[in-house]
Scaffold this motif. Sequence first.
Motif, short mmCIF file in Angstrom:
data_model
loop_
_atom_site.label_atom_id
_atom_site.label_comp_id
_atom_site.label_asym_id
_atom_site.label_seq_id
_atom_site.Cartn_x
_atom_site.Cartn_y
_atom_site.Cartn_z
N SER A 237 -13.37 -39.77 124.62
CA SER A 237 -13.31 -41.06 123.93
C SER A 237 -12.83 -40.79 122.52
N GLY A 238 -12.20 -41.80 121.91
CA GLY A 238 -11.78 -41.63 120.53
C GLY A 238 -10.88 -42.74 120.08
N LYS A 239 -10.30 -42.55 118.90
CA LYS A 239 -9.40 -43.53 118.33
C LYS A 239 -8.12 -42.83 117.93
N GLY A 240 -7.00 -43.44 118.26
CA GLY A 240 -5.70 -42.88 117.93
C GLY A 240 -4.73 -43.95 117.51
N ALA A 241 -3.46 -43.65 117.58
CA ALA A 241 -2.41 -44.56 117.15
C ALA A 241 -2.43 -45.87 117.93
N HIS A 242 -2.93 -45.83 119.14
CA HIS A 242 -2.96 -47.03 119.99
C HIS A 242 -4.34 -47.68 120.02
N GLY A 243 -5.22 -47.31 119.08
CA GLY A 243 -6.54 -47.91 119.00
C GLY A 243 -7.61 -47.07 119.68
N MET A 244 -8.72 -47.71 120.00
CA MET A 244 -9.84 -47.02 120.64
C MET A 244 -9.52 -46.69 122.09
#
Length: 108
Positions: A43-50
């Motif tokens: 799980s995490g957050k990146g350029a495309h959101g959560m």
Amino acid sequence: MNEIKLHPLKKLEIILQGEHREFATDLLDRAGVKGYTIIGNLSGKGAHGMYEGHLMFNEDDVLIMIIAAVPQSLFDPLLEGFQPFFEAHSGVLFVSDIQVGRLVKFMG
């Protein structure tokens, strides 16, 4: 008291869709990497959101991270192998300089 002798290696942390696991592990195996750790269901957050990791029907639908420690001699060929993949697919490759105490575990 004897001190542990440390040896420099590169640590690769490869995050990609589970459906591409075989590509990544085959590349590592063919390059001669002696071992790696696979962590699934990220799980995490990146350029495309959560991104919520949750196992659906199989591991192809989740993000995974593959961690490997490699000698410099394998590092450049691995980067060349992963470059076209990351140009065509989402994911990320983190690289760190590390030191290990038991070099025999990482060398061919």
